[in-house]
Design a protein around this motif. Structure first.
Motif, PDB file in Angstrom:
ATOM      1  N   ASP A  25       0.831  -1.211   0.000  1.00 17.40           N
ATOM      2  CA  ASP A  25       0.000   0.000   0.000  1.00 17.40           C
ATOM      3  C   ASP A  25       0.863   1.257   0.000  1.00 17.40           C
ATOM      4  O   ASP A  25       0.572   2.230  -0.694  1.00 17.40           O
ATOM      5  CB  ASP A  25      -0.921   0.021   1.228  1.00 17.40           C
ATOM      6  CG  ASP A  25      -2.064  -0.973   1.090  1.00 17.40           C
ATOM      7  OD1 ASP A  25      -2.369  -1.364  -0.053  1.00 17.40           O
ATOM      8  OD2 ASP A  25      -2.644  -1.360   2.120  1.00 17.40           O
ATOM      9  N   MET A  79       2.245   1.830  -3.393  1.00 17.35           N
ATOM     10  CA  MET A  79       1.236   2.374  -4.311  1.00 17.35           C
ATOM     11  C   MET A  79       0.992   3.855  -4.014  1.00 17.35           C
ATOM     12  O   MET A  79       0.720   4.623  -4.928  1.00 17.35           O
ATOM     13  CB  MET A  79      -0.079   1.585  -4.211  1.00 17.35           C
ATOM     14  CG  MET A  79      -0.017   0.153  -4.716  1.00 17.35           C
ATOM     15  SD  MET A  79       0.661  -0.081  -6.385  1.00 17.35           S
ATOM     16  CE  MET A  79      -0.625   0.618  -7.419  1.00 17.35           C
ATOM     17  N   ARG A 139       1.298  -8.746  -8.506  1.00 18.33           N
ATOM     18  CA  ARG A 139       0.262  -7.801  -8.907  1.00 18.33           C
ATOM     19  C   ARG A 139       0.737  -6.374  -9.086  1.00 18.33           C
ATOM     20  O   ARG A 139       0.417  -5.753 -10.091  1.00 18.33           O
ATOM     21  CB  ARG A 139      -0.911  -7.866  -7.929  1.00 18.33           C
ATOM     22  CG  ARG A 139      -1.748  -9.104  -8.261  1.00 18.33           C
ATOM     23  CD  ARG A 139      -2.823  -9.349  -7.289  1.00 18.33           C
ATOM     24  NE  ARG A 139      -3.945  -8.444  -7.478  1.00 18.33           N
ATOM     25  CZ  ARG A 139      -5.165  -8.745  -7.070  1.00 18.33           C
ATOM     26  NH1 ARG A 139      -5.409  -9.875  -6.472  1.00 18.33           N
ATOM     27  NH2 ARG A 139      -6.137  -7.887  -7.240  1.00 18.33           N
ATOM     28  N   ILE A 140       1.503  -5.841  -8.143  1.00 17.41           N
ATOM     29  CA  ILE A 140       1.745  -4.393  -8.236  1.00 17.41           C
ATOM     30  C   ILE A 140       2.835  -3.992  -9.231  1.00 17.41           C
ATOM     31  O   ILE A 140       2.848  -2.850  -9.673  1.00 17.41           O
ATOM     32  CB  ILE A 140       2.050  -3.736  -6.863  1.00 17.41           C
ATOM     33  CG1 ILE A 140       3.380  -4.232  -6.303  1.00 17.41           C
ATOM     34  CG2 ILE A 140       0.912  -3.945  -5.892  1.00 17.41           C
ATOM     35  CD1 ILE A 140       3.926  -3.273  -5.251  1.00 17.41           C
ATOM     36  N   LYS A 177       5.356  -6.510 -17.098  1.00 16.41           N
ATOM     37  CA  LYS A 177       4.881  -7.746 -16.469  1.00 16.41           C
ATOM     38  C   LYS A 177       3.713  -8.363 -17.232  1.00 16.41           C
ATOM     39  O   LYS A 177       3.677  -9.578 -17.429  1.00 16.41           O
ATOM     40  CB  LYS A 177       4.461  -7.452 -15.026  1.00 16.41           C
ATOM     41  CG  LYS A 177       4.046  -8.695 -14.264  1.00 16.41           C
ATOM     42  CD  LYS A 177       3.322  -8.335 -12.984  1.00 16.41           C
ATOM     43  CE  LYS A 177       2.061  -7.580 -13.312  1.00 16.41           C
ATOM     44  NZ  LYS A 177       1.380  -7.036 -12.154  1.00 16.41           N
ATOM     45  N   ALA A 203      -5.405   1.812  -9.503  1.00 14.92           N
ATOM     46  CA  ALA A 203      -4.329   0.821  -9.331  1.00 14.92           C
ATOM     47  C   ALA A 203      -4.031   0.629  -7.844  1.00 14.92           C
ATOM     48  O   ALA A 203      -3.842  -0.488  -7.371  1.00 14.92           O
ATOM     49  CB  ALA A 203      -3.070   1.267 -10.073  1.00 14.92           C
ATOM     50  N   LEU A 224      -6.958  -1.277  -6.066  1.00 14.96           N
ATOM     51  CA  LEU A 224      -7.010  -2.695  -6.423  1.00 14.96           C
ATOM     52  C   LEU A 224      -5.684  -3.396  -6.151  1.00 14.96           C
ATOM     53  O   LEU A 224      -5.554  -4.592  -6.345  1.00 14.96           O
ATOM     54  CB  LEU A 224      -7.379  -2.855  -7.907  1.00 14.96           C
ATOM     55  CG  LEU A 224      -8.761  -2.345  -8.321  1.00 14.96           C
ATOM     56  CD1 LEU A 224      -8.918  -2.406  -9.828  1.00 14.96           C
ATOM     57  CD2 LEU A 224      -9.855  -3.163  -7.646  1.00 14.96           C
ATOM     58  N   ARG A 225      -4.677  -2.625  -5.744  1.00 11.28           N
ATOM     59  CA  ARG A 225      -3.325  -3.149  -5.526  1.00 11.28           C
ATOM     60  C   ARG A 225      -2.797  -3.876  -6.763  1.00 11.28           C
ATOM     61  O   ARG A 225      -2.334  -5.016  -6.694  1.00 11.28           O
ATOM     62  CB  ARG A 225      -3.293  -4.139  -4.363  1.00 11.28           C
ATOM     63  CG  ARG A 225      -3.279  -3.514  -3.004  1.00 11.28           C
ATOM     64  CD  ARG A 225      -2.592  -4.457  -2.025  1.00 11.28           C
ATOM     65  NE  ARG A 225      -2.750  -4.022  -0.661  1.00 11.28           N
ATOM     66  CZ  ARG A 225      -3.709  -4.464   0.143  1.00 11.28           C
ATOM     67  NH1 ARG A 225      -4.572  -5.341  -0.288  1.00 11.28           N
ATOM     68  NH2 ARG A 225      -3.768  -4.029   1.383  1.00 11.28           N
ATOM     69  N   ILE A 226      -2.905  -3.193  -7.905  1.00 11.66           N
ATOM     70  CA  ILE A 226      -2.393  -3.798  -9.132  1.00 11.66           C
ATOM     71  C   ILE A 226      -1.511  -2.796  -9.874  1.00 11.66           C
ATOM     72  O   ILE A 226      -1.459  -1.620  -9.520  1.00 11.66           O
ATOM     73  CB  ILE A 226      -3.534  -4.244 -10.079  1.00 11.66           C
ATOM     74  CG1 ILE A 226      -4.431  -3.056 -10.418  1.00 11.66           C
ATOM     75  CG2 ILE A 226      -4.349  -5.375  -9.451  1.00 11.66           C
ATOM     76  CD1 ILE A 226      -5.401  -3.345 -11.531  1.00 11.66           C
TER      77      ILE A 226
END
Lengths: 284, 123
Positions: free
Chosen positions: A170, A173, A195-196, A214, B43, B46-48
């Motif tokens: 988190d 992000m 995912r990130i 990715k 993003a 949704l943690r993507i």
């Protein structure tokens, strides 16, 4: 493209290990996962970006500037989280921070204190009594509190529990909500990145195996499973790596594959890493 | 707006996003002019990957579900009525086909299904 980091032809020779022609670049605004098994050259590469280790050949540019010539300026704008940070062990956090913070022109004390609180760290605790996870949290607090545009982290999730690993994602992000910020993140725990991460750079035995978006990787690679009889010589040639057991086989291809009786799945980053390194062990 | 991503889905992450946003537009849960979250904040939530999210928005824009305005963000596009009708019809067709598959698995006859539909209709 506007790259925050550009590495070309980086080389370094040690007695028992060498980096060969390491090249990759990271655009502004994105997260790159730097993956590879232990001892593949991740830490060496990151240390050379930070000029903590001399390179033998190649060039590295950060923010479009040579990383040695402009080392002082560049380091103002980088947050570095090192695998095993070296601090004065007998000092407490507050004392240590007061030694480090004057180095940074854009130091933000209140932001730093927010992170210390958020990470449940105690300012009067001595460095030598910190656990590995607490050290990482402390290093993160320092790295996030001077307006860094580039965050470079060496194995930040090692020694952290799953709850904090999620919180870290988190935080990362949050960092790239600003479009000019980027993150380079080395790890061998690929589930954190599945995912990130926007880009993946994969290094093995001192060489870059791949460096790309990715999502493209996931589109390109296929995981193939089947019974022993389904593993024909022709199919073997299509695979970059495989593992055969008494019951059947599992293999990785770097392009889409079809076939009767075969189970075709999307691989995880871990699969991609595993089969690429496995092939080499079998190759001798 | 609600988006739920599944790791078990056959669809890729970006496809799941476009499908769910399209659905919300067709069902009228999202209306023309409604703002969508920014690529980066979606993003984060949704943690993507940002690239994955961007791809989903690019796709929605290409299919004219969404307009992106430089510096202002993304908005649900004005939907052409005829096209919207077409999409909704398609949506009904898809849902009915799904029900048909289930019914066949259960061994239903056409008459059974008709009966069921009538009951639901009159409810």
């Amino acid at each position: 493209m506007n790259n925050i980091l550009e590495i070309k032809g980086l080389a370094k020779n040690f007695k028992s290990f060498a980096l060969h022609d390491v090249s990759f670049s990271l655009p502004r605004g994105y997260i790159m996962g730097f993956i590879g098994p232990n001892g593949s050259g991740k830490t060496t590469t990151l240390k050379m970006i930070m000029n903590l280790m001399r390179k033998d050949a190649g060039f590295i540019e950060v923010f479009g500037q040579d990383h040695v010539k402009f080392e002082r300026e560049i380091k103002q704008r980088i947050g570095f989280v090192y695998d095993e940070p070296v601090y004065y062990e007998q000092l407490n956090l507050k004392q240590m921070t007061s030694l480090i913070s004057p180095f940074y022109k854009k130091w933000n004390q209140s932001l730093y204190e927010d992170y210390i609180k958020r990470f449940n760290l105690n300012s009067t605790q001595k460095i030598k009594t910190l656990s590995k996870g607490m050290r990482t949290k402390y290093a993160l607090s320092l790295a996030l509190s001077h307006g860094a545009e580039l965050l470079i982290m060496d194995e930040p999730t090692a020694g952290l529990d799953p709850v904090f690993r999620r919180e870290l994602l988190d935080i990362l992000m949050d960092v790239i909500q600003r479009e000019e910020n980027s993150i380079l993140f080395s790890t061998h725990i690929t589930s954190d990145l599945d995912r990130i991460a926007d880009y993946i750079t994969f290094i093995n035995e001192g060489r870059i195996v791949l460096s790309e978006e990715k999502d493209r990787l996931y589109e390109r690679y296929t995981l193939v499973k089947g019974g022993k009889d389904d593993l024909s010589e022709a199919l073997k040639k299509e695979l970059v790596g495989m593992s055969v057991t008494g019951l059947g086989f599992e293999g990785l291809s770097d392009h889409p594959i079809q076939g009767e009786n075969l189970v075709i799945e999307k691989p995880s980053l871990e699969d991609i890493m595993f089969f690429h390194t496995k092939e080499q062990r079998h190759g001798d | 707006m609600k988006i739920v991503l599944s790791n078990d889905s056959k669809l890729t992450i970006w496809e799941q996003i476009t499908e769910q946003i399209k659905d919300a537009i067709i069902k009228g849960e999202l209306n023309p002019g409604d703002p969508l979250p920014s690529i980066r904040s979606l993003a984060r939530d949704l943690r993507i990957s940002v690239i994955t999210t961007k791809r989903a928005y690019d796709e929605l824009e290409a299919e004219r579900y969404v307009d992106s305005i430089q510096g202002k963000g993304s908005f649900v596009a004005a939907q052409d009525n005829a096209m919207m009708r077409e999409k909704r019809l398609k949506n009904i067709e898809n849902k009915l086909s799904e029900a048909l598959i289930e019914a066949r698995i259960m061994g239903f006859k056409y008459e059974d299904l008709e009966k069921m539909l009538r009951i639901l209709w009159e409810e």
